[in-house]
Scaffold this motif. Structure first.
Motif, PDB file in Angstrom:
ATOM      1  N   GLY A  81       0.748  -1.341  -0.062  1.00 15.68           N
ATOM      2  CA  GLY A  81      -0.158   0.092  -0.217  1.00 15.68           C
ATOM      3  C   GLY A  81       0.671   1.387   0.237  1.00 15.68           C
ATOM      4  N   THR A  82       1.924   1.429   0.762  1.00 17.76           N
ATOM      5  CA  THR A  82       2.800   2.342   1.002  1.00 17.76           C
ATOM      6  C   THR A  82       3.515   2.739  -0.470  1.00 17.76           C
ATOM      7  OG1 THR A  82       4.448   1.256   2.167  1.00 17.76           O
ATOM      8  CG2 THR A  82       3.111   2.624   3.218  1.00 17.76           C
ATOM      9  N   GLN A  83       4.088   1.331  -1.078  1.00 21.48           N
ATOM     10  CA  GLN A  83       4.578   1.468  -2.375  1.00 21.48           C
ATOM     11  C   GLN A  83       3.530   2.150  -3.426  1.00 21.48           C
ATOM     12  OE1 GLN A  83       8.133   0.873  -2.938  1.00 21.48           O
ATOM     13  NE2 GLN A  83       7.386   2.132  -4.563  1.00 21.48           N
ATOM     14  N   ILE A  84       2.355   1.777  -3.200  1.00 22.76           N
ATOM     15  CA  ILE A  84       1.367   2.359  -4.299  1.00 22.76           C
ATOM     16  C   ILE A  84       1.329   3.865  -4.175  1.00 22.76           C
ATOM     17  CG2 ILE A  84      -1.207   2.209  -5.041  1.00 22.76           C
ATOM     18  CD1 ILE A  84      -1.022  -0.690  -4.423  1.00 22.76           C
ATOM     19  N   VAL A  85       1.102   4.140  -3.134  1.00 21.60           N
ATOM     20  CA  VAL A  85       1.093   5.739  -2.584  1.00 21.60           C
ATOM     21  C   VAL A  85       2.384   6.475  -3.171  1.00 21.60           C
ATOM     22  CG1 VAL A  85       0.998   7.335  -0.790  1.00 21.60           C
ATOM     23  CG2 VAL A  85      -0.410   5.350  -0.500  1.00 21.60           C
ATOM     24  N   ALA A  86       3.609   5.651  -3.179  1.00 24.00           N
ATOM     25  CA  ALA A  86       4.697   6.552  -3.605  1.00 24.00           C
ATOM     26  C   ALA A  86       4.627   6.474  -5.039  1.00 24.00           C
ATOM     27  CB  ALA A  86       6.048   5.730  -3.043  1.00 24.00           C
ATOM     28  N   ASP A  87       4.445   5.442  -5.671  1.00 20.81           N
ATOM     29  CA  ASP A  87       4.507   5.242  -7.032  1.00 20.81           C
ATOM     30  C   ASP A  87       3.286   6.300  -7.598  1.00 20.81           C
ATOM     31  OD1 ASP A  87       6.193   3.166  -6.936  1.00 20.81           O
ATOM     32  OD2 ASP A  87       4.763   1.518  -7.376  1.00 20.81           O
ATOM     33  N   THR A  88       2.143   6.484  -7.096  1.00 27.09           N
ATOM     34  CA  THR A  88       1.202   7.325  -7.615  1.00 27.09           C
ATOM     35  C   THR A  88       1.765   8.745  -7.466  1.00 27.09           C
ATOM     36  OG1 THR A  88      -0.509   5.900  -6.736  1.00 27.09           O
ATOM     37  CG2 THR A  88      -1.114   8.139  -7.197  1.00 27.09           C
ATOM     38  N   ILE A  89       2.295   9.005  -6.433  1.00 24.25           N
ATOM     39  CA  ILE A  89       3.192  10.476  -6.221  1.00 24.25           C
ATOM     40  C   ILE A  89       3.918  10.565  -7.454  1.00 24.25           C
ATOM     41  CG2 ILE A  89       4.623  11.873  -4.851  1.00 24.25           C
ATOM     42  CD1 ILE A  89       3.238  10.633  -2.401  1.00 24.25           C
ATOM     43  N   GLN A  90       4.939   9.636  -7.768  1.00 25.27           N
ATOM     44  CA  GLN A  90       5.823   9.788  -8.931  1.00 25.27           C
ATOM     45  C   GLN A  90       5.112   9.907 -10.076  1.00 25.27           C
ATOM     46  OE1 GLN A  90       8.445  10.658  -8.088  1.00 25.27           O
ATOM     47  NE2 GLN A  90       9.954   9.052  -7.276  1.00 25.27           N
ATOM     48  N   TRP A  91       4.242   9.229 -10.391  1.00 30.88           N
ATOM     49  CA  TRP A  91       3.374   9.232 -11.639  1.00 30.88           C
ATOM     50  C   TRP A  91       2.662  10.811 -11.639  1.00 30.88           C
ATOM     51  CZ3 TRP A  91      -2.085  10.375 -11.305  1.00 30.88           C
ATOM     52  CH2 TRP A  91      -2.690  10.268 -12.477  1.00 30.88           C
ATOM     53  N   PHE A  92       2.084  11.239 -10.527  1.00 30.07           N
ATOM     54  CA  PHE A  92       1.705  12.612 -10.322  1.00 30.07           C
ATOM     55  C   PHE A  92       2.564  13.696 -10.804  1.00 30.07           C
ATOM     56  CE2 PHE A  92      -0.091  16.208  -8.104  1.00 30.07           C
ATOM     57  CZ  PHE A  92      -1.507  16.332  -8.734  1.00 30.07           C
ATOM     58  N   ARG A  93       3.651  13.496 -10.363  1.00 32.79           N
ATOM     59  CA  ARG A  93       4.767  14.611 -10.853  1.00 32.79           C
ATOM     60  C   ARG A  93       5.358  14.563 -12.172  1.00 32.79           C
ATOM     61  NH1 ARG A  93       9.076  12.902  -5.900  1.00 32.79           N
ATOM     62  NH2 ARG A  93       8.581  14.595  -4.491  1.00 32.79           N
ATOM     63  N   LYS A  94       5.509  13.071 -12.656  1.00 33.53           N
ATOM     64  CA  LYS A  94       5.846  12.977 -13.905  1.00 33.53           C
ATOM     65  C   LYS A  94       4.796  13.387 -15.106  1.00 33.53           C
ATOM     66  CE  LYS A  94       7.043   9.582 -17.432  1.00 33.53           C
ATOM     67  NZ  LYS A  94       6.887   8.165 -17.613  1.00 33.53           N
ATOM     68  N   THR A  95       3.515  13.152 -14.726  1.00 34.76           N
ATOM     69  CA  THR A  95       2.369  13.614 -15.467  1.00 34.76           C
ATOM     70  C   THR A  95       2.430  15.255 -15.605  1.00 34.76           C
ATOM     71  OG1 THR A  95       1.226  11.723 -15.193  1.00 34.76           O
ATOM     72  CG2 THR A  95       0.025  13.695 -15.964  1.00 34.76           C
ATOM     73  N   TYR A  96       2.518  15.875 -14.528  1.00 36.73           N
ATOM     74  CA  TYR A  96       2.670  17.292 -14.086  1.00 36.73           C
ATOM     75  C   TYR A  96       3.702  17.803 -15.045  1.00 36.73           C
ATOM     76  CZ  TYR A  96       3.024  22.086 -12.306  1.00 36.73           C
ATOM     77  OH  TYR A  96       3.001  23.422 -12.268  1.00 36.73           O
ATOM     78  N   ARG A  97       4.842  17.330 -14.821  1.00 35.14           N
ATOM     79  CA  ARG A  97       6.359  17.724 -15.601  1.00 35.14           C
ATOM     80  C   ARG A  97       5.773  17.922 -17.038  1.00 35.14           C
ATOM     81  NH1 ARG A  97       9.457  15.361 -12.420  1.00 35.14           N
ATOM     82  NH2 ARG A  97       9.328  13.379 -13.750  1.00 35.14           N
TER      83      ARG A  97
END
Length: 156
Positions: A81-97
């Motif tokens: 679960g915590t890894q999914i949260v971290a991966d989602t944050i990374q996806w959010f950053r990448k998409t925003y960029r």
């Protein structure tokens, strides 16, 4: 090892909240809280957070995490679960960029729009500047400035 992994991911959350370039700091805090709550990996103190502000994330992201099996797995396995949260944050950053990157033709489009609003008299006096600007965007093989220079001279 698991405690170290949790600590590293918690540090990632805090780095994202404090230093992310997406949203504002309060928005990033709500985003992480939403993910932790939705996946059941942390207890969130909703009294401390303003639920009215949070509803925008909820409305936007509920579809993404509506998969009951995913949520159940995350709640049963906190590490996952915590890894999914971290991966989602990374996806959010990448998409925003990616979304915030300037379109490659943006400068050219802006320049074209500025020439489109000029009066004919003003255009006839400054068309040679247009040729220079266009030459900066294209190679001679792509757009021959001499050809356009002679056509403008003929027209004007």
């Amino acid at each position: 090892m698991n405690d170290q992994h949790f600590y590293t991911i918690e540090e990632e959350y805090q780095r994202f909240i404090k230093f992310g370039n997406v949203l504002d700091q309060k928005g990033r805090r709500y985003f992480v809280a939403y993910l932790q709550d939705k996946l059941g990996v942390a207890e969130i103190d909703w009294e401390e957070l303003n639920p009215g502000y949070f509803k925008y994330f909820k409305e936007s992201l509920d579809d993404l995490f509506e998969d009951t099996d995913l949520r159940n797995l995350a709640q049963q396995n906190k590490l996952l679960g915590t890894q999914i949260v971290a991966d989602t944050i990374q996806w959010f950053r990448k998409t925003y960029r990616e979304l915030s990157q300037k379109h490659p033709f943006e400068d050219e489009q802006r320049e074209l729009e500025s020439w489109g609003i000029r009066h004919m008299r003003q255009f006839s006096r400054s068309w040679n500047f247009l040729i220079q600007k266009v030459s900066a965007f294209y190679t001679k093989e792509e757009l021959d400035p001499d050809f356009h220079r002679s056509k403008f001279k003929t027209l004007i």
